[in-house]
Design a protein around this motif. Structure first.
Motif, PDB file in Angstrom:
ATOM      1  N   ARG A 186       0.820  -1.203   0.000  1.00 50.41           N
ATOM      2  CA  ARG A 186       0.000   0.000   0.000  1.00 50.41           C
ATOM      3  C   ARG A 186       0.859   1.260   0.000  1.00 50.41           C
ATOM      4  O   ARG A 186       0.869   2.036   0.967  1.00 50.41           O
ATOM      5  N   PRO A 187       1.589   1.493  -1.108  1.00 49.63           N
ATOM      6  CA  PRO A 187       2.362   2.742  -1.191  1.00 49.63           C
ATOM      7  C   PRO A 187       1.471   3.968  -1.262  1.00 49.63           C
ATOM      8  O   PRO A 187       1.965   5.091  -1.137  1.00 49.63           O
ATOM      9  N   ASP A 188       0.168   3.758  -1.466  1.00 52.65           N
ATOM     10  CA  ASP A 188      -0.772   4.872  -1.396  1.00 52.65           C
ATOM     11  C   ASP A 188      -1.020   5.305   0.044  1.00 52.65           C
ATOM     12  O   ASP A 188      -1.672   6.331   0.280  1.00 52.65           O
ATOM     13  N   HIS A 216       8.918  -6.216 -10.282  1.00 52.63           N
ATOM     14  CA  HIS A 216       7.760  -5.330 -10.201  1.00 52.63           C
ATOM     15  C   HIS A 216       8.085  -3.928 -10.709  1.00 52.63           C
ATOM     16  O   HIS A 216       9.210  -3.443 -10.583  1.00 52.63           O
ATOM     17  N   GLU A 217       7.054  -3.313 -11.253  1.00 55.62           N
ATOM     18  CA  GLU A 217       7.145  -1.880 -11.518  1.00 55.62           C
ATOM     19  C   GLU A 217       7.540  -1.178 -10.222  1.00 55.62           C
ATOM     20  O   GLU A 217       6.935  -1.399  -9.183  1.00 55.62           O
ATOM     21  N   PRO A 218       8.577  -0.315 -10.241  1.00 58.71           N
ATOM     22  CA  PRO A 218       9.038   0.309  -9.001  1.00 58.71           C
ATOM     23  C   PRO A 218       7.944   1.139  -8.335  1.00 58.71           C
ATOM     24  O   PRO A 218       7.128   1.777  -8.998  1.00 58.71           O
ATOM     25  N   LYS A 219       7.981   1.137  -7.011  1.00 54.12           N
ATOM     26  CA  LYS A 219       6.998   1.867  -6.211  1.00 54.12           C
ATOM     27  C   LYS A 219       7.678   3.074  -5.562  1.00 54.12           C
ATOM     28  O   LYS A 219       8.897   3.062  -5.338  1.00 54.12           O
ATOM     29  N   GLN A 291      10.022   9.647  -4.842  1.00 56.28           N
ATOM     30  CA  GLN A 291       9.816   9.251  -6.234  1.00 56.28           C
ATOM     31  C   GLN A 291       9.993   7.737  -6.397  1.00 56.28           C
ATOM     32  O   GLN A 291      10.734   7.101  -5.646  1.00 56.28           O
ATOM     33  N   ALA A 292       9.336   7.197  -7.412  1.00 53.97           N
ATOM     34  CA  ALA A 292       9.488   5.778  -7.733  1.00 53.97           C
ATOM     35  C   ALA A 292      10.813   5.544  -8.435  1.00 53.97           C
ATOM     36  O   ALA A 292      11.420   6.467  -8.994  1.00 53.97           O
ATOM     37  N   GLY A 293      11.260   4.286  -8.435  1.00 56.17           N
ATOM     38  CA  GLY A 293      12.492   3.916  -9.115  1.00 56.17           C
ATOM     39  C   GLY A 293      12.298   3.827 -10.622  1.00 56.17           C
ATOM     40  O   GLY A 293      11.335   4.355 -11.185  1.00 56.17           O
ATOM     41  N   LEU A 521       8.866  -8.636 -15.980  1.00 57.61           N
ATOM     42  CA  LEU A 521       8.322  -7.391 -15.440  1.00 57.61           C
ATOM     43  C   LEU A 521       6.892  -7.621 -15.000  1.00 57.61           C
ATOM     44  O   LEU A 521       6.133  -8.329 -15.659  1.00 57.61           O
ATOM     45  N   ILE A 522       6.538  -7.027 -13.865  1.00 53.51           N
ATOM     46  CA  ILE A 522       5.161  -7.038 -13.386  1.00 53.51           C
ATOM     47  C   ILE A 522       4.713  -5.588 -13.266  1.00 53.51           C
ATOM     48  O   ILE A 522       5.256  -4.828 -12.463  1.00 53.51           O
ATOM     49  N   ILE A 523       3.737  -5.216 -14.086  1.00 52.80           N
ATOM     50  CA  ILE A 523       3.215  -3.855 -14.083  1.00 52.80           C
ATOM     51  C   ILE A 523       2.021  -3.799 -13.145  1.00 52.80           C
ATOM     52  O   ILE A 523       1.134  -4.652 -13.189  1.00 52.80           O
ATOM     53  N   ASP A 524       1.995  -2.803 -12.281  1.00 51.59           N
ATOM     54  CA  ASP A 524       0.929  -2.689 -11.286  1.00 51.59           C
ATOM     55  C   ASP A 524      -0.439  -2.567 -11.943  1.00 51.59           C
ATOM     56  O   ASP A 524      -0.592  -1.955 -13.008  1.00 51.59           O
ATOM     57  N   LYS A 525      -1.442  -3.122 -11.274  1.00 50.72           N
ATOM     58  CA  LYS A 525      -2.825  -2.910 -11.695  1.00 50.72           C
ATOM     59  C   LYS A 525      -3.177  -1.431 -11.520  1.00 50.72           C
ATOM     60  O   LYS A 525      -2.704  -0.783 -10.586  1.00 50.72           O
ATOM     61  N   PRO A 526      -4.029  -0.895 -12.383  1.00 51.02           N
ATOM     62  CA  PRO A 526      -4.385   0.523 -12.243  1.00 51.02           C
ATOM     63  C   PRO A 526      -5.298   0.816 -11.070  1.00 51.02           C
ATOM     64  O   PRO A 526      -5.368   1.962 -10.612  1.00 51.02           O
ATOM     65  N   GLN A 527      -6.031  -0.197 -10.589  1.00 46.81           N
ATOM     66  CA  GLN A 527      -6.913  -0.015  -9.439  1.00 46.81           C
ATOM     67  C   GLN A 527      -7.222  -1.383  -8.850  1.00 46.81           C
ATOM     68  O   GLN A 527      -6.945  -2.416  -9.462  1.00 46.81           O
ATOM     69  N   ASP A 528      -7.788  -1.378  -7.648  1.00 45.50           N
ATOM     70  CA  ASP A 528      -8.291  -2.625  -7.093  1.00 45.50           C
ATOM     71  C   ASP A 528      -9.412  -3.134  -7.993  1.00 45.50           C
ATOM     72  O   ASP A 528     -10.194  -2.359  -8.524  1.00 45.50           O
ATOM     73  N   GLY A 529      -9.491  -4.422  -8.139  1.00 47.49           N
ATOM     74  CA  GLY A 529     -10.497  -5.002  -9.007  1.00 47.49           C
ATOM     75  C   GLY A 529      -9.866  -6.073  -9.869  1.00 47.49           C
ATOM     76  O   GLY A 529      -8.643  -6.200  -9.947  1.00 47.49           O
ATOM     77  N   TRP A 530     -10.701  -6.841 -10.540  1.00 44.18           N
ATOM     78  CA  TRP A 530     -10.221  -7.937 -11.365  1.00 44.18           C
ATOM     79  C   TRP A 530      -9.604  -7.386 -12.644  1.00 44.18           C
ATOM     80  O   TRP A 530     -10.264  -6.705 -13.414  1.00 44.18           O
ATOM     81  N   LEU A 531      -8.315  -7.699 -12.856  1.00 38.86           N
ATOM     82  CA  LEU A 531      -7.628  -7.306 -14.088  1.00 38.86           C
ATOM     83  C   LEU A 531      -7.934  -8.380 -15.122  1.00 38.86           C
ATOM     84  O   LEU A 531      -7.341  -9.456 -15.110  1.00 38.86           O
ATOM     85  N   SER A 532      -8.861  -8.089 -16.021  1.00 40.52           N
ATOM     86  CA  SER A 532      -9.453  -9.150 -16.833  1.00 40.52           C
ATOM     87  C   SER A 532      -8.811  -9.342 -18.204  1.00 40.52           C
ATOM     88  O   SER A 532      -8.820 -10.460 -18.729  1.00 40.52           O
ATOM     89  N   ASN A 533      -8.256  -8.267 -18.808  1.00 43.48           N
ATOM     90  CA  ASN A 533      -7.754  -8.447 -20.165  1.00 43.48           C
ATOM     91  C   ASN A 533      -6.864  -7.285 -20.574  1.00 43.48           C
ATOM     92  O   ASN A 533      -6.884  -6.228 -19.934  1.00 43.48           O
ATOM     93  N   VAL A 534      -6.121  -7.490 -21.661  1.00 39.14           N
ATOM     94  CA  VAL A 534      -5.155  -6.497 -22.120  1.00 39.14           C
ATOM     95  C   VAL A 534      -5.009  -6.602 -23.630  1.00 39.14           C
ATOM     96  O   VAL A 534      -5.135  -7.692 -24.212  1.00 39.14           O
ATOM     97  N   VAL A 535      -4.726  -5.455 -24.268  1.00 38.55           N
ATOM     98  CA  VAL A 535      -4.468  -5.441 -25.710  1.00 38.55           C
ATOM     99  C   VAL A 535      -3.683  -4.188 -26.052  1.00 38.55           C
ATOM    100  O   VAL A 535      -3.704  -3.207 -25.291  1.00 38.55           O
TER     101      VAL A 535
END
Length: 576
Positions: A186-188, A216-219, A291-293, A521-535
């Protein structure tokens, strides 16, 4: 025993005892002592707390309130695990008194909180001690305990800042990894971490952190580490080596990190000597934001500085199935509402189709039509750009699909653990069975390999596509990272880029794998919730679009996507 030997032995024992006494009676740093004329903060407590997040547990916590606290101005926050004894052992009240008085750290409220205990059931029973469960475990449970229970309770009486830049969290041993985990998850909420003799070893998965930090994407975190060369070396690992691995990983990923190594063991002696300096470093240059890394040192360098997730559509019930047309315009589904929406090049969101029950995965075909898994009607359909619909495959259950350049395709049937193939004229055949929950499906850029994600497992499955469309050489190929709270990855939709990299939406975030199936690499989810798909979409197909919960997000990256329904593209040979 002769006289000379006894004299030598006695002298040696005296020296050893003197050394041990000196270690126990180390001179305190001046800022760890009370001084005349320095305002003294108040210690309040113990305050009892019964947790709902950790059911049945009781614990005490104490508050430190500096004399300079002004209820009209939000105060910063400093949380220390293991209660008042830890805080007093570090001389935190004296240090804060002195450093606040000298304006070397901001005014801050201290919360010194003990781990939970489930009291013994009777006089002949033992209590359940929650310290390792709460402190050594990965995941966001303890962070939520602080955020949802303790901090709101303290805020009833004190004005505490909600800015994560104004919050520090600290601990020793298991309390140290606990502090890091809370900020990592929870870096927020927390961005300053003080860790001494940290237990980043294999007790409850903490030995995974150096790898996760590198991937992971740096926090936006600032981390202070301290440990001694004679720290523990037990069944779970070697503490000093583990702390060095943490330092190396944090430096590799561009974090703001400082360390102090000593020769001590698993105790607080070294921490006591460096604590005033550690606190100064933790708050240096305040209130400048942390700042993030960066990912610039990594083999897979995809992220662009200052390019973050941006919401492009919201107000839906559950978004899925993103796909982009030749112009980079995005189409996606809202499954509960049975609708398909379009995001034009100028960002305008419109409804493309309604009354499409259970519509899920989307994909364009070489005929220019939009194919859709319309699972509510047990069929796969396709739409012209004017919105006219026709059925392609009837009487089938489907979740996601991919269409190749010759008009054939594949779709997943998770309820029945099947993968299907369909021909251009809509004939279907089962090409695989047995994956626990087959979900996303995509082809390699050269269209010779099919990848299927397994929501219930930790692997993606790879098949070689045969000339007749059948699948061969099935292998659990792509290795995904799992959150600590579950044994399944939650792997869902996928896409690929021109380098042959695979992007998989998971519980852990958007995991990017190289061609040999390794997460880089693991990019953070943009928000809480099910990350269902990408394109990939956008004018240059260098923008990732993800569906996450009730919204659609975009983010530009250093990669170019591939459209499966077009001619095959040979990716470069990977680094093995």
């Amino acid at each position: 025993m002769n006289y000379l030997f006894r004299l030598t032995l006695l002298s040696t024992l005296l020296v050893c005892n003197a050394t041990l006494f000196a270690q126990d009676k180390q001179t305190l740093p001046e800022d760890s002592k009370y001084h005349d004329g320095v305002p003294k903060g108040e210690i309040i407590g113990p305050i009892k707390w019964e947790s709902k997040i950790f059911p049945g547990t009781v614990r005490d916590y104490w508050l430190y309130v500096p004399e300079q606290y002004n209820k009209e101005k939000p105060a910063c926050l400093f949380i220390a695990q293991d209660g008042l004894n830890r805080a007093k052992g570090w001389h935190i009240p004296e240090i804060l008194d002195n450093l606040i008085h000298k304006n070397e750290v901001p005014v801050q409220i201290g919360i010194f909180i003990s781990p939970g205990v489930v009291p013994a059931a009777n006089s002949n029973a033992q209590a359940r001690f929650n310290r390792s469960f709460e402190y050594d475990a990965l995941g966001d449970r303890y962070a939520r305990f602080l955020i949802e229970e303790i901090i709101p309770e303290v805020k009833k009486s004190y004005n505490i800042s909600d800015d994560p830049n104004d919050r520090a969290i600290a601990g020793a041993s298991s309390g140290a990894i606990c502090a890091f985990t809370a900020a990592w998850e929870r870096p927020d909420q927390f961005r300053r971490v003080l860790s001494t003799i940290g237990t980043y070893v294999g007790l409850r998965g903490g030995d995974a952190y150096p790898v996760l930090i590198r991937k992971h994407e740096p926090k936006p975190l600032r981390v202070f580490l301290s440990d001694g060369r004679n720290d523990l070396n037990l069944y779970g690992g070697e503490w000093f080596v583990a702390n060095q691995a943490m330092l190396s990983a944090l430096e590799f990923s561009g974090y703001e990190v400082e360390h102090r190594w000593g020769d001590g063991g698993h105790n607080s002696k070294h921490a006591v000597q460096i604590m005033p300096d550690a606190m100064r470093w933790l708050w240096k240059n305040y209130p400048e934001p942390i700042q993030a890394g960066t990912t610039e040192n990594r083999r897979t360098d995809l992220l662009i500085p200052n390019e973050n997730w941006e919401a492009v559509s919201s107000g839906h019930r559950f978004t899925e199935g993103p796909v982009a047309n030749d112009m980079g315009e995005l189409f996606f589904t809202d499954i509960p509402n049975g609708s398909i929406h379009k995001i034009s090049a100028d960002g305008t969101v419109s409804t493309f189709a309604e009354n499409s029950p259970g519509v899920n995965g989307l994909m364009f075909g070489p005929d220019g039509k939009l194919y859709a898994c319309q699972n509510g009607n047990k069929q796969i359909v396709r739409y012209t750009m004017s919105g006219e619909m026709e059925a392609v495959c009837k009487g089938v259950e489907s979740n996601d699909l991919v269409v190749l350049h010759d008009g054939s395709g594949y779709f997943t049937d998770p309820n029945n653990k099947k993968v299907w193939r369909f021909s251009p004229d809509g004939k279907t055949s089962v090409v695989d069975t047995g994956i626990e929950r087959p979900n996303g499906v995509i082809v390699s850029p050269d269209q010779t390999l099919l990848t299927v994600s397994d929501t219930a497992g930790r692997f993606t499955y790879s098949f070689q596509i045969q000339p007749d469309g059948k699948l061969a050489h099935k292998q659990a190929y792509g290795h995904l990272h799992l959150p600590d709270s579950t044994g399944n990855s939650g792997a869902d939709g996928m896409t690929v880029d021109t380098e042959g990299r695979l992007y998989v939406t998971t519980r852990q975030g958007l995991q990017v794998l190289d061609q040999p199936g390794r997460v880089h690499l693991i990019i953070d989810k943009p928000q809480d919730g099910w990350l269902s798909n990408v394109v990939f979409g956008g004018k240059n197909f260098d923008t990732l679009y993800v569906t996450c919960g009730d919204k659609v997000f975009k983010r530009r990256v250093k990669a170019t996507g591939v459209q499966p329904w077009k001619a095959p593209v040979k990716p470069p040979k990977p680094r093995l």
